[in-house]
Design a protein around this motif. Structure first.
Motif, PDB file in Angstrom:
ATOM      1  N   GLU A   1      -0.683   4.162   4.413  1.00  0.00           N
ATOM      2  CA  GLU A   1      -1.519   2.770   4.815  1.00  0.00           C
ATOM      3  C   GLU A   1      -0.741   1.635   5.479  1.00  0.00           C
ATOM      4  OE1 GLU A   1      -4.303   3.223   0.881  1.00  0.00           O
ATOM      5  OE2 GLU A   1      -2.523   2.048   0.963  1.00  0.00           O
TER       6      GLU A   1
ATOM      7  N   GLY B   1       0.827  -1.249   0.037  1.00  0.00           N
ATOM      8  CA  GLY B   1      -0.127   0.000  -0.072  1.00  0.00           C
ATOM      9  C   GLY B   1       0.794   1.266  -0.079  1.00  0.00           C
TER      10      GLY B   1
ATOM     11  N   ASN C   1       0.051   2.325   9.082  1.00  0.00           N
ATOM     12  CA  ASN C   1      -1.293   2.217  10.014  1.00  0.00           C
ATOM     13  C   ASN C   1      -1.636   0.769   9.725  1.00  0.00           C
ATOM     14  OD1 ASN C   1      -1.717   4.743  11.081  1.00  0.00           O
ATOM     15  ND2 ASN C   1      -1.807   5.393   8.935  1.00  0.00           N
ATOM     16  N   ASN C   2      -1.180  -0.072   9.176  1.00  0.00           N
ATOM     17  CA  ASN C   2      -1.467  -1.516   8.829  1.00  0.00           C
ATOM     18  C   ASN C   2      -1.160  -2.318  10.344  1.00  0.00           C
ATOM     19  OD1 ASN C   2      -1.186  -4.398   8.149  1.00  0.00           O
ATOM     20  ND2 ASN C   2      -1.739  -3.766   6.166  1.00  0.00           N
TER      21      ASN C   2
END
Ligand SMILES: Nc1ncnc2c1ncn2[C@@H]1O[C@H](COP(=O)(O)OP(=O)(O)OP(=O)(O)O)[C@@H](O)[C@H]1O
Ligand SMILES: [Mg+2]
Length: 245
Positions: free
Chosen positions: A231, A227, A234-235
């Motif tokens: 992203e 991503g 924050n995954n």
């Protein structure tokens, strides 16, 4: 530009790379991260022809390259650097760049050492790169006397001598101090602006997130996430893998 499809590379029982697929679009800077032993270097080895894959395919600019020699792949315009840079220790800094020229057969190289008129252009190109990378003052030093970060920088500069379309950099920021890292980022961005595509492995998350358009994450041989940088940071799975629950 580069499409890796369902690639496996096993060493005996070690599944170093398992069913990995990724894409690098022309003109982009793509990051590849993962904890130690995740399979990043193995994937680079397989893509650049230094190791044979067990399954899957690697396509570069419309051509299947998984059965080609590394030299052939480099000639097609894909040039990789190594996690542990060594250079050619018994050549000078300048000579190390001249080895990787557009026409790198032995006779041509011997001519370089004579530094004749004909090779002026290549020498000028090499010297300009050394200036860009802050190594010009050391151009006549033996490479064996360089520090580890200087070797990394030298290897990067040498790779550019081969006029790459895409560069695979294996931990370019390792051991590099913050000031030099800033400079390295600017150089990568400048080269990217000139049309070079990048696939970069590094452990420095800030560096990778700052520089990449898109990031792939590997763990235990497999891709676990992909991503945009925001992203990825924050995954949940990535956070869990990197710092624990
Ligand atoms: N030539 C080899 N023979 C056997 N096992 C190997 C070989 N090369 C790599 N491995 C194993 O494959 C796995 C992946 O290693 P790899 O070097 O690709 O990881 P990496 O993601 O680059 O790690 P690092 O961040 O430490 O550089 C590891 O378990 C490693 O021990
Ligand atoms: Mg590695």
């Amino acid at each position: 530009m580069l499409t890796v499809t369902n690639v496996d590379k096993f060493y005996g029982g070690v599944k170093a790379v398992e069913n990995v697929s990724l894409e690098v679009n022309k003109g982009k800077i793509i990051g590849l991260i993962g904890t130690n032993g995740a399979g990043k270097t193995t994937l680079f080895n397989v893509i650049s022809g230094f190791d044979k894959l067990d399954r899957g395919s690697v396509n570069f600019d419309g051509q299947e390259i998984s059965n080609l020699l590394p030299s052939k792949i480099a000639n097609l315009g894909m040039i990789r650097t190594f996690q542990t840079a060594t250079g050619f220790p018994r050549l000078t800094v300048l000579e190390n760049l001249l080895v990787f020229s557009e026409n790198n057969n032995f006779e041509f190289y011997k001519n370089f050492l004579n530094k004749n008129e004909q090779n002026k252009e290549q020498i000028e190109k090499a010297e300009n790169l050394l200036k860009k990378f802050g190594l010009f003052e050391k151009k006549n030093q033996w490479v064996v006397d360089l520090s580890a970060p200087e070797l990394k920088i030298l290897e990067f500069a040498r790779a550019i001598m081969g006029n790459p379309q895409i560069m695979l950099l294996d931990e370019p920021a390792a051991g590099v101090n913050p000031a030099l890292l800033e400079q390295l980022m600017e150089i990568i961005q400048e080269l990217n602006g000139e049309g070079i595509t990048f696939l970069i492995v590094d452990h420095n998350l800030r560096f990778i997130c700052d520089i990449s358009d898109f990031i792939y994450v590997m763990n235990d041989g497999k891709l676990i996430a992909q991503g945009k940088p925001d992203e990825i940071v924050n995954n949940e799975l990535v956070i869990e893998t990197y710092i624990g629950k």
